[in-house]
Structure formats: structure tokens, C-alpha cells
Design an enzyme around this catalytic site. Sequence first.
Site, PDB file in Angstrom:
ATOM      1  N   SER A 110       0.828  -1.212   0.000  1.00 52.88           N
ATOM      2  CA  SER A 110       0.000   0.000   0.000  1.00 52.88           C
ATOM      3  C   SER A 110       0.856   1.254   0.000  1.00 52.88           C
ATOM      4  O   SER A 110       1.974   1.261   0.559  1.00 52.88           O
ATOM      5  CB  SER A 110      -0.863  -0.019   1.257  1.00 52.88           C
TER       6      SER A 110
ATOM      7  N   LYS B 253       1.758  -3.631   6.620  1.00 53.86           N
ATOM      8  CA  LYS B 253       2.134  -3.839   5.214  1.00 53.86           C
ATOM      9  C   LYS B 253       3.657  -3.780   5.032  1.00 53.86           C
ATOM     10  O   LYS B 253       4.229  -4.543   4.241  1.00 53.86           O
ATOM     11  CB  LYS B 253       1.436  -2.799   4.333  1.00 53.86           C
TER      12      LYS B 253
ATOM     13  N   TYR C 239      -2.033  -0.081  10.271  1.00 53.60           N
ATOM     14  CA  TYR C 239      -2.285  -0.742   8.983  1.00 53.60           C
ATOM     15  C   TYR C 239      -1.037  -0.660   8.089  1.00 53.60           C
ATOM     16  O   TYR C 239      -0.574  -1.672   7.548  1.00 53.60           O
ATOM     17  CB  TYR C 239      -3.487  -0.094   8.277  1.00 53.60           C
TER      18      TYR C 239
HETATM   19  N1  UFG Z   1     -13.037  11.030   2.733  1.00 55.43           N
HETATM   20  C1  UFG Z   1     -13.976  11.954   3.114  1.00 55.43           C
HETATM   21  N2  UFG Z   1     -15.183  11.499   3.563  1.00 55.43           N
HETATM   22  C2  UFG Z   1     -15.486  10.176   3.657  1.00 55.43           C
HETATM   23  C3  UFG Z   1     -14.514   9.228   3.245  1.00 55.43           C
HETATM   24  C4  UFG Z   1     -13.296   9.691   2.790  1.00 55.43           C
HETATM   25  O1  UFG Z   1     -13.742  13.147   3.077  1.00 55.43           O
HETATM   26  O2  UFG Z   1     -16.592   9.831   4.084  1.00 55.43           O
HETATM   27  C5  UFG Z   1     -11.741  11.494   2.245  1.00 55.43           C
HETATM   28  C6  UFG Z   1     -10.580  11.000   3.104  1.00 55.43           C
HETATM   29  O3  UFG Z   1     -10.324  11.905   4.146  1.00 55.43           O
HETATM   30  C7  UFG Z   1      -9.459  10.918   2.080  1.00 55.43           C
HETATM   31  C8  UFG Z   1     -10.162  10.590   0.768  1.00 55.43           C
HETATM   32  O4  UFG Z   1     -11.528  10.943   0.977  1.00 55.43           O
HETATM   33  O5  UFG Z   1      -8.853  12.157   1.940  1.00 55.43           O
HETATM   34  C9  UFG Z   1     -10.085   9.129   0.405  1.00 55.43           C
HETATM   35  O6  UFG Z   1     -10.490   8.359   1.525  1.00 55.43           O
HETATM   36  P1  UFG Z   1     -10.808   6.796   1.425  1.00 55.43           P
HETATM   37  O7  UFG Z   1     -11.289   6.395   2.787  1.00 55.43           O
HETATM   38  O8  UFG Z   1     -11.661   6.533   0.261  1.00 55.43           O
HETATM   39  O9  UFG Z   1      -9.405   6.163   1.131  1.00 55.43           O
HETATM   40  P2  UFG Z   1      -8.053   6.280   1.969  1.00 55.43           P
HETATM   41  O10 UFG Z   1      -7.180   7.213   1.211  1.00 55.43           O
HETATM   42  O11 UFG Z   1      -8.227   6.582   3.381  1.00 55.43           O
HETATM   43  O12 UFG Z   1      -7.624   4.760   1.995  1.00 55.43           O
HETATM   44  C10 UFG Z   1      -7.077   4.096   0.919  1.00 55.43           C
HETATM   45  C11 UFG Z   1      -7.268   2.598   1.101  1.00 55.43           C
HETATM   46  C12 UFG Z   1      -6.479   2.118   2.298  1.00 55.43           C
HETATM   47  C13 UFG Z   1      -5.056   2.578   2.167  1.00 55.43           C
HETATM   48  C14 UFG Z   1      -5.013   4.064   2.017  1.00 55.43           C
HETATM   49  C15 UFG Z   1      -3.614   4.561   1.853  1.00 55.43           C
HETATM   50  O13 UFG Z   1      -8.630   2.294   1.284  1.00 55.43           O
HETATM   51  O14 UFG Z   1      -6.522   0.705   2.347  1.00 55.43           O
HETATM   52  O15 UFG Z   1      -5.738   4.433   0.859  1.00 55.43           O
HETATM   53  O16 UFG Z   1      -3.582   5.911   2.211  1.00 55.43           O
HETATM   54  F1  UFG Z   1      -4.360   2.259   3.277  1.00 55.43           F
END
Ligand code: UFG
Length: 332
Positions: A121, A149, A145
Site C-alpha cells: 500500500s 504492510k 495498517y
Molecule cells: N473522505 C472523506 N469522507 C469520507 C470518506 C473519505 O472526506 O466519508 C476522504 C478522506 O479523508 C481521504 C479521501 O476521501 O482524503 C479518500 O479516503 P478513502 O477512505 O476513500 O481512502 P483512503 O485514502 O483513506 O484509503 C485508501 C485505502 C487504504 C489505504 C489508504 C492509503 O482504502 O486501504 O488508501 O492511504 F491504506
Amino acid sequence: MSDRRGAVIVTGGAGFIGSHACKALDAAGWTPVTLDNLSTGHRDAVRWGPFEKVDMRDTEHVADAISRFEASAVLHFAASAYVGESVERPDAYYDNNVGGMLSLLKACVAAGVTRFVFSSSCATYGVPATVPIDEATPQSPINPYGRTKVMGEQMLADVARQHGISYALLRYFNAAGADPDGELAERHDPETHLLPLAVRAALGGPALRVFGSDYETPDGTCIRDYIHVTDLAHGHVAALDALADRPTLALNLGSGTGYSVLQIIEAVERHTGRAVRRELAPRRPGDPAMLVADPARARAVLGFECRHSDITTIVRTAARALESQEANASIA
Ligand code: UFG
């Protein structure tokens, strides 16, 4: 089927990325064998090869399955993958992700596996000093997490070196979208990812909470590199092929383009023609402001090019998958 290339074990093949990888493996002539404990996966997503219900921590059962299916290669997706949950339940994450990896590696050695592709990741990079992120960026994760990894990468490298296993470490950015043929979807429960939640908000679901609007980015919201899950799946098949000639690979899989949360909302509104109801919320702990891949090495080594990762295709396929799920749910 003598024209097939042989069996490949896909751990977590009932999950979002794993099921798309099974479809891509099948198209490339492999027979994907899904091993999954169904803790988060869906049995009905396993459609391109055999299925066996097994937990990765059951070394004997996993080794037996690898031998029985005469698989010489493994794609390892099975893991817990919520950053926030990993902060709340680190012991469970180390147990499932690190314990599962160790057990799987023992099984692979016992069964004589020769190629191993690992779902790593971009979370392993933590908060990078510079963006875009290339593979030489130091790995210093900021949550459990990401640490599981990094540990998985290190365990794999040590065991593989000792036992002559070729291996690929694939560090993905944000997997999104759904199968362009409409055969698979993203189904997490609870859903925490931005794309499906934004689409749901547009279709009348709960308002999207925008986590943080005071980041040092042009519009104040976080920027991520969204890669279509089908492109990601093809990256795995390409890595598996490349391991025939190379003992090790460590590659980012991303599109190289970043979108802010507000840009994603705009893309969803453009596609659906409806407003995404949203509310501003505090920053989510552990979210770096900006994560965007430098995809140059994957392009050079694998010839990897994204074909579906433009934001329009990601939103269109994600929305269609969600709409068909909701239609099915209302029929059932
Ligand atoms: N976000 C919001 N509102 C929400 C959900 C997400 O504003 O309800 C924002 C988050 O703050 C982030 C972006 O949208 O800035 C993307 O969030 P996601 O939860 O869709 O994805 P992440 O970037 O947190 O997570 C993904 C993978 C993880 C991995 C991570 C690495 O799902 O498994 O990228 O940073 F670890």
C-alpha cells in the site's frame, strides 16, 4: 483445459480487488483459486475459478490447498484494510495481516510456491516529503495498517530470498471504480471509501462528510490518486508474468494524477446530474494531505498503463455498480 496456464492461488479473492484480479487472471489464461475466510468477502464474487473457505492463519489447510490445486504462484490480497480501525484494534491487525502473512509464507514454502505477489500500500510511505511518490521514498507508515504492510514486505523478502521464491511488492494507491462489464462491484460493510459514499449521497443516501477543508492543498481538501480496480487487477497479472524473468519487483500502482475530495464530488455530480449532499467535518486522524504516485517504474518494468483510471470512467463504473446493487436489494 490444456490451454490454461495453471492454477494461481488468490487469497482474498472474494474481496473487492481480489475478485477483479480473478477476472483478469482468467482472461489471461490462468485458473484463479480463491482462498478466503469470507470475513469481509462475498462468496458470489468468486466466479472465475474454484473457491475454498479457509483462514490464512490455518497454515496446514492453506498448504494443503496450494498442493491440491498444484499452484506454483500466489496473489495475496487477504487482509484487514481500514486505517481507522487499525488504530482502534492494532492487535487484530497484527494478528490478521502479519500473523496471516507468516502462516501463508510457511504454507508457500511447504507447498513449493515459486512466485508471490503481495498487496502492499501507499500507506507504507506515511507522509512523504515529496510528491509524486516514487519507490525510493522512505517507508515510514503513520498507522498500524501501514506498519503491517511494511512488515509483510520485509517478511516476504526474507523468506522468498531464502527459499528461491520470486516476489512482487505492489504498493497501491486508492483503488476505486468497478468492473466495466458490470460483473463485480465494491461492497464494503461498513462502507468508508470516498467514491461509493459520494455516489450514495448523490442517489439520496446520507450526506457525505468531507473530512477536513483546511489542508495545504489548492481547495483545502485531501488529494488522492484513484486507480481503477480493473487497471490494478491487470497490474497484478503483469507482475506475475514479469516474475518469470525477475526475482524481485517493488512497484507503485497508481494513475499518477491526484484529485481532491471536492473534485471527486464534482465528478460525481457531473455524472449523476444530482447534488452530492455534504457536510464539512474535522480532519480524519491519519490522513496525509496528498498521496499521488509516480507511476514511471511500473510503466518501464511492466509496460503498465492505466486504461480505465480517468475520473469519468471511475465514477461511471462505481455509480453503475452501486445502482445495480440497490436495484437488486429492492427486488430482494
Ligand atoms: N473522505 C472523506 N469522507 C469520507 C470518506 C473519505 O472526506 O466519508 C476522504 C478522506 O479523508 C481521504 C479521501 O476521501 O482524503 C479518500 O479516503 P478513502 O477512505 O476513500 O481512502 P483512503 O485514502 O483513506 O484509503 C485508501 C485505502 C487504504 C489505504 C489508504 C492509503 O482504502 O486501504 O488508501 O492511504 F491504506
